[in-house]
Design an enzyme around this catalytic site. Structure first.
Site, mmCIF file in Angstrom:
data_model
loop_
_atom_site.group_PDB
_atom_site.id
_atom_site.type_symbol
_atom_site.label_atom_id
_atom_site.label_comp_id
_atom_site.label_asym_id
_atom_site.label_seq_id
_atom_site.Cartn_x
_atom_site.Cartn_y
_atom_site.Cartn_z
ATOM 1 C CB SER A 237 -0.890 0.012 1.250
ATOM 2 O OG SER A 237 -1.583 1.236 1.397
ATOM 3 C CE1 TYR B 134 -4.794 -1.481 4.560
ATOM 4 C CE2 TYR B 134 -3.505 0.518 4.264
ATOM 5 C CZ TYR B 134 -4.163 -0.571 3.731
ATOM 6 O OH TYR B 134 -4.184 -0.749 2.372
#
Length: 296
Positions: free
Chosen positions: A146, A159
């Site tokens: 990401s 995350y």
């Protein structure tokens, strides 16, 4: 290492029911790959498989319904895939989930859920399917990290931790598997227009109204079509790129983190306030931009 050949190979894609995973399934079928697709959403997964079969009658498409948060089930499904497909040319660990809230606003169960889906499941699938990759000359592995595997903003402790872990895992594997002739790519997407931000879980300590306000502002930044992201990823696979960044929304923060690794947080917070207005004041949780299938 030679260019990757998609034709007639078996490609395994997680999170394939929507977003980048769905776009990858279609793009791989166009390139001549047979598919093994996984997701938690059975109805959407079946629809994707049916659409691929209709568009490409010669392609084989196998589906597996699995919640990657359930590591026991994930292990069983991985063994089923390996038994049916002893030779796999491409594995794309694309699935991911998001959780909004500062570390003190989320429970440890919520934190572990993110880590299980985003990190432990790809590790488990890769470990189980590595013999099948080794059995296929010219195989390739893709792990979708990401933007938040490059930078770590406030409100994304779980995350960012999971995606930085994916990045480190992938980089180490790239070095380990080079002598086996297996290519390895770490993918870092920026603002991809998928459903996962809307489907993100909210930490138990986060006000739903606060999260919704931040989410509405954040969704305005998600502008890259999943189809474009899928094409960028597969071009990177074909060229055996070690790392693929998608969009300036990933490339600029990556540069910022390289130039100012200890102080980019202040610049990032200032940019968020400018982009999102009052709803994005410092301390508000930032929904993740994860460009992945709807697993969670």
């Amino acid at each position: 290492m030679r260019s990757f050949d998609f034709t007639a190979g078996t490609a395994v894609v997680t999170g394939a029911a929507s977003g980048i995973g769905e776009a990858l399934a279609h793009a791989l079928a166009r390139r001549g790959s047979n598919l093994v697709v996984l997701d938690r959403d059975g109805d959407r997964l079946d629809a994707v498989a049916a659409a691929v079969r209709a568009a490409h009658p010669g392609r084989r498409v196998d589906t597996h319904l699995v919640d990657l948060a359930d590591l026991c089930t994930t292990a069983r499904v991985a063994e089923e895939i390996r038994a049916r497909h002893p030779r796999i040319r491409l594995l794309i660990n694309n699935a991911g989930v998001a959780l909004g809230g500062r570390f003190d606003q989320v429970t440890m169960d919520e934190f572990h859920w993110v880590v299980d889906v985003n990190f432990r499941a790809p590790v488990q699938l890769t470990h189980a399917l590595l013999p099948a990759l080794r059995a296929e000359p010219g195989a390739h592995l893709v792990n979708v990290s990401s933007l938040f595997g490059l930078i770590a903003p406030a409100g994304q402790t779980a995350y960012a931790a999971s995606k930085f872990a994916v990045r480190g895992f992938t980089e180490a594997l790239r070095h380990e598997l080079a002598d086996d002739g297996i290519g390895v790519t770490s993918v870092h997407p920026g603002g991809i227009a998928t459903r996962i931000a809307r489907n993100a879980r909210v930490g138990s300590g986060v006000s739903p109204a606060e999260f919704e306000s931040a989410l509405r502002q954040f969704e305005k930044l998600l502008s890259i079509p999943p189809e474009r992201a899928a094409e960028v990823i597969l071009r990177g696979v074909e060229r055996r790129r070690g790392r693929v960044l998608i969009g300036w929304s990933a490339k600029l923060p990556d540069l910022l983190a390289r130039v100012a690794p200890g102080s980019y947080g202040r610049l990032l917070a200032a940019g968020i306030r400018v982009a999102g207005g009052p709803a994005r004041r410092a301390g508000r949780p930032i929904p993740a931009e994860v460009p992945a299938g709807e697993i969670g």
